[in-house]
Design a protein around this motif. Structure first.
Motif, PDB file in Angstrom:
ATOM      1  N   MET A   1       0.833  -1.158   0.163  1.00 28.95           N
ATOM      2  CA  MET A   1       0.031  -0.117   0.080  1.00 28.95           C
ATOM      3  C   MET A   1       0.917   1.234   0.064  1.00 28.95           C
ATOM      4  SD  MET A   1      -2.355   1.766   2.837  1.00 28.95           S
ATOM      5  CE  MET A   1      -0.614   2.518   3.523  1.00 28.95           C
ATOM      6  N   PRO A   2       1.218   1.855  -0.919  1.00 31.78           N
ATOM      7  CA  PRO A   2       1.775   3.016  -1.116  1.00 31.78           C
ATOM      8  C   PRO A   2       1.103   4.139  -0.410  1.00 31.78           C
ATOM      9  CG  PRO A   2       1.728   1.949  -3.461  1.00 31.78           C
ATOM     10  CD  PRO A   2       0.602   1.436  -2.417  1.00 31.78           C
ATOM     11  N   PHE A   3       1.963   5.048   0.236  1.00 36.28           N
ATOM     12  CA  PHE A   3       1.250   6.445   0.757  1.00 36.28           C
ATOM     13  C   PHE A   3       2.163   7.356  -0.017  1.00 36.28           C
ATOM     14  CE2 PHE A   3       1.064  10.211   3.538  1.00 36.28           C
ATOM     15  CZ  PHE A   3      -0.330   9.797   3.917  1.00 36.28           C
ATOM     16  N   VAL A   4       1.373   8.429  -0.709  1.00 38.25           N
ATOM     17  CA  VAL A   4       1.717   9.300  -1.584  1.00 38.25           C
ATOM     18  C   VAL A   4       1.606  10.843  -0.724  1.00 38.25           C
ATOM     19  CG1 VAL A   4       1.650  10.411  -3.778  1.00 38.25           C
ATOM     20  CG2 VAL A   4       1.238   8.006  -3.280  1.00 38.25           C
ATOM     21  N   ARG A   5       2.426  11.652  -0.918  1.00 39.30           N
ATOM     22  CA  ARG A   5       2.378  13.136  -0.743  1.00 39.30           C
ATOM     23  C   ARG A   5       2.567  13.952  -1.725  1.00 39.30           C
ATOM     24  NH1 ARG A   5       2.769  13.775   5.242  1.00 39.30           N
ATOM     25  NH2 ARG A   5       3.427  15.989   4.684  1.00 39.30           N
ATOM     26  N   THR A   6       2.036  14.699  -2.317  1.00 44.33           N
ATOM     27  CA  THR A   6       1.936  15.609  -3.608  1.00 44.33           C
ATOM     28  C   THR A   6       1.960  16.901  -2.923  1.00 44.33           C
ATOM     29  OG1 THR A   6       0.924  13.711  -4.536  1.00 44.33           O
ATOM     30  CG2 THR A   6       1.096  15.932  -5.609  1.00 44.33           C
ATOM     31  N   ALA A   7       3.052  17.638  -3.409  1.00 39.41           N
ATOM     32  CA  ALA A   7       2.863  19.142  -3.011  1.00 39.41           C
ATOM     33  C   ALA A   7       2.606  19.737  -4.404  1.00 39.41           C
ATOM     34  CB  ALA A   7       4.192  19.557  -2.584  1.00 39.41           C
TER      35      ALA A   7
END
Length: 137
Positions: A1-7
């Protein structure tokens, strides 16, 4: 399960954010076989006065609209899978969200099941992995 943070730059519309999230998510599904229901992407704004970056690092001409994508996921994907993931993200965001490929900065953190708790405050290895359903403790 990837966790993504996008700025994304402050002022990015909700519609644009959704297209960016959708493009990243579809790339994860297509390139690493991630189940479609494993969507976790925290999108945050950055204020241009608080984000300093090279507009020319490594010969890439970046604009004022840099999108930073940070992916944390379990260890085990090959370099070929990662290359495919990065390419699919760039292709998807270019066509679906009008993000220039030069304005993408993607990096990845890898770890193990023991580094996750994904519900109930339980050690992830103690949870039964179920696609699209509730997990047991």
């Amino acid at each position: 399960m990837p966790f993504v943070r996008t700025a994304v730059i402050k002022g990015t519309s909700q519609q644009q954010r959704q297209r960016i999230v959708d493009g990243i998510h579809q790339a994860l599904v297509d390139s690493i076989g991630m189940p479609a229901d494993e969507l976790f992407n925290l999108v945050a704004d950055y204020d241009p006065e608080h984000f300093f970056y090279s507009r020319t690092f490594n010969g890439v001409a970046r604009s004022d609209h840099l999108v930073v994508i940070e992916i944390t996921m379990r260890r085990g994907r090959s370099d070929a899978m990662k290359r495919d993931l990065y390419k699919k993200i760039a292709d998807n965001l270019s066509t679906q969200a009008q993000v220039r490929p030069q304005d993408l900065f993607i990096f990845m953190h890898e770890n193990d099941y023991s580094d996750w708790s994904v519900g109930f405050g339980a050690f992830a290895m103690a949870l039964v992995q179920q696609t699209g359903g509730a997990s047991a403790v």
